[in-house]
Scaffold this motif. Structure first.
Motif, PDB file in Angstrom:
ATOM      1  N   ILE A  52       0.835  -1.202   0.000  1.00  0.00           N
ATOM      2  CA  ILE A  52       0.000   0.000   0.000  1.00  0.00           C
ATOM      3  C   ILE A  52       0.872   1.256   0.000  1.00  0.00           C
ATOM      4  O   ILE A  52       0.578   2.236  -0.692  1.00  0.00           O
ATOM      5  CB  ILE A  52      -0.958  -0.030   1.205  1.00  0.00           C
ATOM      6  N   ALA A  53       1.973   1.196   0.739  1.00  0.00           N
ATOM      7  CA  ALA A  53       2.861   2.360   0.832  1.00  0.00           C
ATOM      8  C   ALA A  53       3.700   2.557  -0.431  1.00  0.00           C
ATOM      9  O   ALA A  53       4.093   3.691  -0.738  1.00  0.00           O
ATOM     10  CB  ALA A  53       3.772   2.214   2.048  1.00  0.00           C
ATOM     11  N   SER A  54       3.981   1.476  -1.157  1.00  0.00           N
ATOM     12  CA  SER A  54       4.858   1.559  -2.343  1.00  0.00           C
ATOM     13  C   SER A  54       4.185   0.876  -3.533  1.00  0.00           C
ATOM     14  O   SER A  54       4.573  -0.225  -3.933  1.00  0.00           O
ATOM     15  CB  SER A  54       6.205   0.901  -2.047  1.00  0.00           C
ATOM     16  N   PRO A  55       3.194   1.532  -4.147  1.00  0.00           N
ATOM     17  CA  PRO A  55       2.433   0.887  -5.234  1.00  0.00           C
ATOM     18  C   PRO A  55       3.282   0.479  -6.435  1.00  0.00           C
ATOM     19  O   PRO A  55       2.932  -0.476  -7.131  1.00  0.00           O
ATOM     20  CB  PRO A  55       1.414   1.963  -5.633  1.00  0.00           C
ATOM     21  N   ASP A  56       4.382   1.195  -6.662  1.00  0.00           N
ATOM     22  CA  ASP A  56       5.189   0.909  -7.851  1.00  0.00           C
ATOM     23  C   ASP A  56       6.246  -0.172  -7.623  1.00  0.00           C
ATOM     24  O   ASP A  56       6.885  -0.614  -8.590  1.00  0.00           O
ATOM     25  CB  ASP A  56       5.876   2.194  -8.328  1.00  0.00           C
ATOM     26  N   ARG A  57       6.430  -0.584  -6.371  1.00  0.00           N
ATOM     27  CA  ARG A  57       7.410  -1.637  -6.076  1.00  0.00           C
ATOM     28  C   ARG A  57       6.796  -2.623  -5.073  1.00  0.00           C
ATOM     29  O   ARG A  57       7.209  -2.705  -3.920  1.00  0.00           O
ATOM     30  CB  ARG A  57       8.708  -1.045  -5.518  1.00  0.00           C
ATOM     31  N   PRO A  58       5.787  -3.350  -5.515  1.00  0.00           N
ATOM     32  CA  PRO A  58       5.091  -4.253  -4.592  1.00  0.00           C
ATOM     33  C   PRO A  58       5.952  -5.441  -4.175  1.00  0.00           C
ATOM     34  O   PRO A  58       6.839  -5.873  -4.912  1.00  0.00           O
ATOM     35  CB  PRO A  58       3.876  -4.708  -5.392  1.00  0.00           C
ATOM     36  N   ARG A  59       5.644  -5.967  -2.998  1.00  0.00           N
ATOM     37  CA  ARG A  59       6.281  -7.192  -2.531  1.00  0.00           C
ATOM     38  C   ARG A  59       5.481  -8.418  -2.935  1.00  0.00           C
ATOM     39  O   ARG A  59       6.029  -9.474  -3.211  1.00  0.00           O
ATOM     40  CB  ARG A  59       6.405  -7.179  -1.000  1.00  0.00           C
ATOM     41  N   THR A  60       4.152  -8.301  -2.897  1.00  0.00           N
ATOM     42  CA  THR A  60       3.290  -9.463  -3.078  1.00  0.00           C
ATOM     43  C   THR A  60       2.741  -9.540  -4.494  1.00  0.00           C
ATOM     44  O   THR A  60       2.716  -8.560  -5.241  1.00  0.00           O
ATOM     45  CB  THR A  60       2.100  -9.428  -2.093  1.00  0.00           C
ATOM     46  N   VAL A  61       2.235 -10.712  -4.850  1.00  0.00           N
ATOM     47  CA  VAL A  61       1.621 -10.885  -6.153  1.00  0.00           C
ATOM     48  C   VAL A  61       0.371 -10.028  -6.270  1.00  0.00           C
ATOM     49  O   VAL A  61       0.031  -9.540  -7.360  1.00  0.00           O
ATOM     50  CB  VAL A  61       1.306 -12.371  -6.410  1.00  0.00           C
ATOM     51  N   PHE A  62      -0.311  -9.785  -5.151  1.00  0.00           N
ATOM     52  CA  PHE A  62      -1.539  -8.985  -5.204  1.00  0.00           C
ATOM     53  C   PHE A  62      -1.223  -7.519  -5.490  1.00  0.00           C
ATOM     54  O   PHE A  62      -1.948  -6.857  -6.231  1.00  0.00           O
ATOM     55  CB  PHE A  62      -2.325  -9.163  -3.914  1.00  0.00           C
ATOM     56  N   GLY A  63      -0.123  -7.034  -4.919  1.00  0.00           N
ATOM     57  CA  GLY A  63       0.322  -5.694  -5.262  1.00  0.00           C
ATOM     58  C   GLY A  63       0.711  -5.586  -6.721  1.00  0.00           C
ATOM     59  O   GLY A  63       0.444  -4.575  -7.388  1.00  0.00           O
ATOM     60  N   ALA A  64       1.326  -6.654  -7.263  1.00  0.00           N
ATOM     61  CA  ALA A  64       1.692  -6.657  -8.681  1.00  0.00           C
ATOM     62  C   ALA A  64       0.446  -6.665  -9.564  1.00  0.00           C
ATOM     63  O   ALA A  64       0.389  -5.971 -10.591  1.00  0.00           O
ATOM     64  CB  ALA A  64       2.572  -7.865  -8.986  1.00  0.00           C
ATOM     65  N   ILE A  65      -0.566  -7.442  -9.180  1.00  0.00           N
ATOM     66  CA  ILE A  65      -1.809  -7.478  -9.952  1.00  0.00           C
ATOM     67  C   ILE A  65      -2.468  -6.107  -9.963  1.00  0.00           C
ATOM     68  O   ILE A  65      -2.943  -5.626 -11.007  1.00  0.00           O
ATOM     69  CB  ILE A  65      -2.763  -8.552  -9.393  1.00  0.00           C
TER      70      ILE A  65
END
Length: 492
Positions: free
Chosen positions: A157-170
């Motif tokens: 949530i804090a770093s939308p352009d560098r996600p850790r999780t697959v859900f952030g990537a999606i």
């Protein structure tokens, strides 16, 4: 001498090894799949290969992706053999070996998932599918919903352009498509989770909501997350199996997969951006997958737990050993009939009794050599999904959960880390240290195990479960597995 697997060797594979006859150079990635482990490669990718062999559209090739460092090793091994690999179906009478050619490539595994996000933005990718394990969806057992406070989710949530999780990537991929005016892809979960599409939707929308409520609302309105049920027993690949493939079938494969002959895939037909014609190769499309997933998750995955923990304590090595043990197999059958049949529905083509008969045959297949240790793995994530829902439904209906409480007590006893013969049980759960600490306390105070609220939720306080659990765990420590199984089986 064995044949090294590659595009160049497809025309000269050893006798008996089935090769893809379609033009792999025409493949284009229509599916981006995250998690290229054995199960996906023995299941979804096999259906894709079947369809391509039947003349299916080459625009539905699979582009592999991963989020873990080990995925880069998988990528390197597959790339070295042109993204080909073999699947060996190990039936009671012998092997059926085939080479799978449905992979169109494998993305580099990178921190921040830049290559994956870029691929998701490509309009040619119309499905993003997942096998990231049952515990990878950030579900809280206490609430039953998505946990937005997990550190990895907060980081996304804090770093939308560098996600850790697959859900952030999606979410990042969907954001890019929205900005470009491109129709969103469908997100298709292929993990063993009740209502897996809904669980995936909650994770994706949860991340998006923390970043941008308008984007979250667009995802809720426009993105499809079909529920699905997947089934195929796929044990770990061992060096002995690799050697068997080379010796018996003349094939040198760095990333082979071994599995049972049986496979099943049931999907809700919600794919606005299009999908492969999987119905032509045996996939069942239904309006509601719930009865299928209940039968599979509660009877098969729950059944694995029923045979796993007594077997792990008794020193049995394989699932077929468990089915050959009179007490363990009888325990499995009694719990299924007395406490699981009533919380699943029959489905077209399979009553509860028919499905149980198929499980006995599948679990008992000696050629699969599915290890008890694999079946015991990750109980802290599997118990809340495979066992606790059956307990909840039985309690709500006023029915007994004696057998399910004993299964849970066997898991608690297993997590003590020592089997019945005094041999050490090596760590076998991501949360092993915490489980061992609770198991040690529970040896003298069984209620301590039920403090695992992330596993049991409100079930821990229900006297219909709490009382038999405490009684069975006390008996296991006092009298051992054989005596306790005999007592349970002797009940009416």
């Amino acid at each position: 001498m064995s044949t090294r697997l590659s595009n160049a060797s497809l025309a000269s594979l050893p006798a008996g090894v089935s090769a893809p006859a379609y033009d792999r150079s025409a493949l284009r990635p229509g599916i981006l799949h995250v998690g290229m482990g054995n199960f996906h490669r023995a299941h979804q990718a096999v259906y894709a290969d079947d369809l391509l062999r039947a003349g299916g559209d080459p625009a539905w090739g699979i582009l592999g992706a991963g989020v873990m460092p080990a995925d880069e090793q998988m990528r390197a091994g597959l790339a070295a053999q042109d993204h080909l690999y073999s699947v060996t179906e190990m039936g009671p009478e012998g092997d059926a070996v085939r080479v799978i050619g449905a992979m169109a490539g494998f993305l580099p595994v990178a921190e921040g998932h830049g290559p994956m996000i870029a691929a998701m933005a490509d309009p040619g990718v119309r499905i993003v599918s997942l096998t990231v394990t049952e515990g990878g969806y950030f579900v809280s057992a206490e609430t039953g919903g998505f946990n937005p406070e997990h550190p990895s989710i907060r980081a996304d949530i804090a770093s939308p352009d560098r996600p850790r999780t697959v859900f952030g990537a999606i979410v990042a991929g969907l954001r890019a498509r929205r900005a470009a005016g491109v129709q969103p892809f469908t997100v298709m979960c292929c993990d063993n989770l009740p209502h897996n599409g809904a669980v995936t939707r909650a994770a994706v929308v949860g991340v998006a909501r923390g970043q941008d409520p308008e984007l979250a609302a667009w995802i809720e309105a426009e993105v499809a997350f079909p529920n699905g049920m997947v089934d195929r027993i796929t044990p770990a690949t061992t060096e002995a199996r690799r050697a068997h493939l080379a010796k018996a079938h003349g094939l040198d494969d760095a990333r082979p997969v071994f599995c049972e002959p049986f496979r099943q895939w049931v999907l809700e037909d919600r794919f606005p951006a299009g999908r492969p014609a999987f119905e032509d190769v045996g996939v069942q499309f239904v309006d509601d997958v719930t009865p299928y997933e209940h039968m599979k998750i509660r009877m098969l995955n729950g059944g694995h737990a029923m045979i796993a923990y007594p077997s792990g304590l008794l020193g049995l090595e394989f699932a077929h050993d468990a089915m050959g043990d009179a007490q363990v197999s009888a325990f499995f059958e009694k719990v299924e009939r007395d406490e699981v049949f009533g919380v699943v529905e029959a489905v077209p083509g399979a009553t509860q009794e028919q499905y149980l008969a198929s499980l006995k045959e599948r679990f008992g297949n000696p050629r699969i050599e599915d290890t008890i240790r694999r079946l015991c793995l990750d109980g802290s994530n599997r118990q809340p999904k495979f066992i606790v829902p059956s307990i909840e439904d039985n309690l709500a209906a006023g029915r007994t959960v004696e057998g399910l409480a004993l299964e849970s007590a066997l898991w608690a006893r297993y997590c003590l880390g020592v089997d019945e013969a005094g041999a050490e049980i090596a760590p076998n759960d991501p949360d092993w240290d915490r489980l061992v600490a609770h198991a040690r306390r529970a040896k003298d105070a069984p209620e301590a195990w039920l403090e695992l609220r992330d596993v049991y939720g409100a079930v821990a306080d229900h006297p219909g479960f709490r009382e038999p659990f405490v009684r069975w765990l006390s008996a296991l420590h006092a009298h051992g597995v054989r005596k306790v199984l005999a007592d349970y089986l002797g009940r009416d």
